[in-house]
Design an enzyme around this catalytic site. Structure first.
Site, PDB file in Angstrom:
ATOM      1  N   HIS A 179     108.223  26.969  -7.054  1.00  0.00           N
ATOM      2  CA  HIS A 179     108.040  25.717  -7.762  1.00  0.00           C
ATOM      3  C   HIS A 179     108.154  24.596  -6.741  1.00  0.00           C
ATOM      4  O   HIS A 179     109.197  24.415  -6.141  1.00  0.00           O
ATOM      5  CB  HIS A 179     109.123  25.572  -8.831  1.00  0.00           C
ATOM      6  CG  HIS A 179     109.157  24.225  -9.437  1.00  0.00           C
ATOM      7  ND1 HIS A 179     108.247  23.813 -10.383  1.00  0.00           N
ATOM      8  CD2 HIS A 179     109.979  23.186  -9.237  1.00  0.00           C
ATOM      9  CE1 HIS A 179     108.529  22.579 -10.737  1.00  0.00           C
ATOM     10  NE2 HIS A 179     109.571  22.175 -10.049  1.00  0.00           N
ATOM     11  N   THR A 234     113.067  16.081 -18.820  1.00  0.00           N
ATOM     12  CA  THR A 234     111.990  16.867 -19.429  1.00  0.00           C
ATOM     13  C   THR A 234     112.666  17.899 -20.307  1.00  0.00           C
ATOM     14  O   THR A 234     113.744  18.368 -19.972  1.00  0.00           O
ATOM     15  CB  THR A 234     111.151  17.604 -18.370  1.00  0.00           C
ATOM     16  OG1 THR A 234     111.998  18.531 -17.695  1.00  0.00           O
ATOM     17  CG2 THR A 234     110.537  16.661 -17.374  1.00  0.00           C
TER      18      THR A 234
HETATM   19  N1  LIG Z   1     114.105  24.689 -15.861  1.00  0.00           N
HETATM   20  C1  LIG Z   1     113.577  23.512 -16.115  1.00  0.00           C
HETATM   21  O1  LIG Z   1     112.362  23.334 -16.135  1.00  0.00           O
HETATM   22  C2  LIG Z   1     114.493  22.390 -16.427  1.00  0.00           C
HETATM   23  C3  LIG Z   1     113.975  21.238 -16.995  1.00  0.00           C
HETATM   24  C4  LIG Z   1     114.847  20.226 -17.310  1.00  0.00           C
HETATM   25  C5  LIG Z   1     116.194  20.380 -17.009  1.00  0.00           C
HETATM   26  N2  LIG Z   1     116.659  21.508 -16.393  1.00  0.00           N
HETATM   27  C6  LIG Z   1     118.087  21.694 -16.078  1.00  0.00           C
HETATM   28  O2  LIG Z   1     118.734  22.142 -17.284  1.00  0.00           O
HETATM   29  C7  LIG Z   1     120.058  21.607 -17.319  1.00  0.00           C
HETATM   30  C8  LIG Z   1     120.258  20.838 -18.619  1.00  0.00           C
HETATM   31  O3  LIG Z   1     119.307  19.792 -18.713  1.00  0.00           O
HETATM   32  P1  LIG Z   1     119.349  18.766 -19.942  1.00  0.00           P
HETATM   33  O4  LIG Z   1     118.259  17.795 -19.751  1.00  0.00           O
HETATM   34  O5  LIG Z   1     119.444  19.523 -21.220  1.00  0.00           O
HETATM   35  O6  LIG Z   1     120.751  18.055 -19.631  1.00  0.00           O
HETATM   36  P2  LIG Z   1     121.653  17.200 -20.637  1.00  0.00           P
HETATM   37  O7  LIG Z   1     122.490  16.316 -19.780  1.00  0.00           O
HETATM   38  O8  LIG Z   1     120.819  16.608 -21.711  1.00  0.00           O
HETATM   39  O9  LIG Z   1     122.597  18.313 -21.313  1.00  0.00           O
HETATM   40  C9  LIG Z   1     123.555  19.068 -20.607  1.00  0.00           C
HETATM   41  C10 LIG Z   1     124.568  19.537 -21.640  1.00  0.00           C
HETATM   42  O10 LIG Z   1     125.476  20.445 -21.007  1.00  0.00           O
HETATM   43  C11 LIG Z   1     126.764  20.199 -21.579  1.00  0.00           C
HETATM   44  N3  LIG Z   1     127.780  20.752 -20.670  1.00  0.00           N
HETATM   45  C12 LIG Z   1     128.139  20.298 -19.460  1.00  0.00           C
HETATM   46  N4  LIG Z   1     129.085  21.120 -18.945  1.00  0.00           N
HETATM   47  C13 LIG Z   1     129.316  22.108 -19.834  1.00  0.00           C
HETATM   48  C14 LIG Z   1     130.159  23.258 -19.856  1.00  0.00           C
HETATM   49  N5  LIG Z   1     130.980  23.543 -18.849  1.00  0.00           N
HETATM   50  N6  LIG Z   1     130.119  24.049 -20.947  1.00  0.00           N
HETATM   51  C15 LIG Z   1     129.291  23.781 -21.982  1.00  0.00           C
HETATM   52  N7  LIG Z   1     128.479  22.693 -22.015  1.00  0.00           N
HETATM   53  C16 LIG Z   1     128.477  21.878 -20.948  1.00  0.00           C
HETATM   54  C17 LIG Z   1     126.814  18.684 -21.725  1.00  0.00           C
HETATM   55  O11 LIG Z   1     127.830  18.274 -22.645  1.00  0.00           O
HETATM   56  C18 LIG Z   1     125.401  18.401 -22.244  1.00  0.00           C
HETATM   57  O12 LIG Z   1     125.336  18.426 -23.658  1.00  0.00           O
HETATM   58  C19 LIG Z   1     120.205  20.723 -16.062  1.00  0.00           C
HETATM   59  O13 LIG Z   1     120.828  21.472 -15.045  1.00  0.00           O
HETATM   60  C20 LIG Z   1     118.769  20.399 -15.697  1.00  0.00           C
HETATM   61  O14 LIG Z   1     118.621  20.079 -14.332  1.00  0.00           O
HETATM   62  C21 LIG Z   1     115.848  22.515 -16.130  1.00  0.00           C
END
Ligand SMILES: NC(=O)c1ccc[n+]([C@@H]2O[C@H](COP(=O)([O-])OP(=O)(O)OC[C@H]3O[C@@H](n4cnc5c(N)ncnc54)[C@H](O)[C@@H]3O)[C@@H](O)[C@H]2O)c1
Length: 332
Positions: A179, A234
């Protein structure tokens, strides 16, 4: 015995105890977690979904909001708690909790922040679901082996479909490698109903292409950044792609997906390396890798991509994250 409307309305033939056979847990109810959740519920992929998050207020709000929409779902058994007990006996468990790179931040910053999260989450998950498969969606990118390239390919087919006025599902083509900037669009395989686009435009995707199809993979690389600029994150496309892969696993579909796996001696690359290639996905994971014919130019690009990944693998922060994750998994 108190006579209630419920007793008057129904006559019990069996015990009231509910037996669930197929439970999915989602750790993290952020934007991506909820996008995955809603897809699982709409598709009825499991008979129970459990959410876990550290933010109790948000967790409760999201759960109640979803429960209120039960009438429109194929499967309405939604539970949540801060306590991992709620996730007991799940398979798979999707980990989508953790930090996202903020403005001006690199993946490394996220690595350092996510290691403590994983240290906390994995023992808790495995305590209650010792046999579960874990699907990691949280950053950093190289741990997202089942997700990223599949998403890139979905974007690739979408942009091709937009240019041709054809549904993206009828546009067949793949992004291989990794990616990012060195990902490899396999133009030689792009086809509509078996008609290779290369037969219609021999320069397709190349610098001298008069139609500039080479802009399509560029859009694939930049579209995520553009979305973050517009909405700060996203979630929908990644949620849909995660759940589509899960569908292949849970429903024993043996479909072909472009996903990352560890490869060796493939496409002229002799070392062991994580690369996205076409794989048959079945209930216990990747069953086979499909060997397709790449053009010599595409094979060279894939080797370049491997070099780029090699540079990433030398990164101390990523090494630390991988080592920590592996240690946690070995301790299961
Ligand atoms: N694979 C992909 O294409 C892709 C795309 C977008 C985001 N991501 C990744 O996915 C992850 C989440 O993204 P998001 O936009 O949903 O973030 P977000 O900030 O909207 O949500 C993250 C959630 O995790 C919770 N959290 C944090 N620590 C925790 C723990 N120890 N136990 C349980 N819950 C916990 C938070 O309270 C929050 O609700 C990030 O690491 C982001 O970089 C990946």
């Amino acid at each position: 015995m108190i006579i209630t409307v419920r007793c008057e309305l129904t006559k019990n033939f069996t015990s009231e105890e509910t037996v669930h056979h197929n439970k999915i847990s989602i750790i993290g109810t952020g934007s991506v977690g909820m996008a995955c959740g809603i897809n699982i519920l709409f598709k009825g992929l499991s008979d129970e979904v459990a959410f876990v998050d550290v933010d109790e207020g948000k967790l409760k709000g999201e759960t109640v909001d979803l429960q209120h929409g039960s009438s429109f779902m194929k499967m309405p058994n939604i539970f949540s708690s801060k306590d991992y007990l709620v996730s007991a006996n799940s398979n798979p468990v999707i980990i989508i909790a953790g930090a996202c790179p903020g403005k001006g931040q690199t993946c490394l910053d996220v690595v350092k922040r996510n290691v403590p999260f994983f240290k906390l989450m994995i023992p808790n998950i495995t305590q209650y679901s010792p046999q579960c498969k874990m699907i990691v969606v949280s950053s950093p990118v190289d741990i997202l082996t089942y997700v990223w390239l599949y998403l890139d390919t979905a974007h690739f087919c979408f942009f091709i479909g937009q240019r041709l006025g054809i549904h993206s599902r009828s546009c067949h083509g793949w992004i291989f490698g990794e990616h990012g900037d060195s990902s490899v669009p396999v133009w030689s395989g792009v086809n509509i109903a078996g008609i290779p686009l290369k037969d219609l435009n021999s320069e397709i995707g190349m610098d001298k292409d008069p139609e500039h199809w080479e802009n399509v993979p560029k859009e694939v690389i930049t579209c995520g950044y553009e979305m973050v600029k517009m909405k700060c994150h996203t979630n929908w496309a990644v949620g849909l792609s995660v759940v589509n892969l899960m569908e292949s696993v849970l429903n024993y579909l043996r479909r072909v997906h472009p996903i990352s796996t560890i490869t060796k001696d493939l496409y002229g690359i002799n070392e062991k390396v994580f690369l996205s290639v076409l794989c048959i996905l079945r209930e216990d994971g990747i069953a086979n890798v499909l060997k397709i014919n790449l053009t010599p130019e595409e094979a060279v690009c894939l080797k370049e991509c491997r070099k780029a990944l090699g540079n990433t693998e030398g990164d101390q922060g990523l090494k630390l994250f991988k080592a920590t994750l592996m240690k946690l998994l070995m301790e299961r």
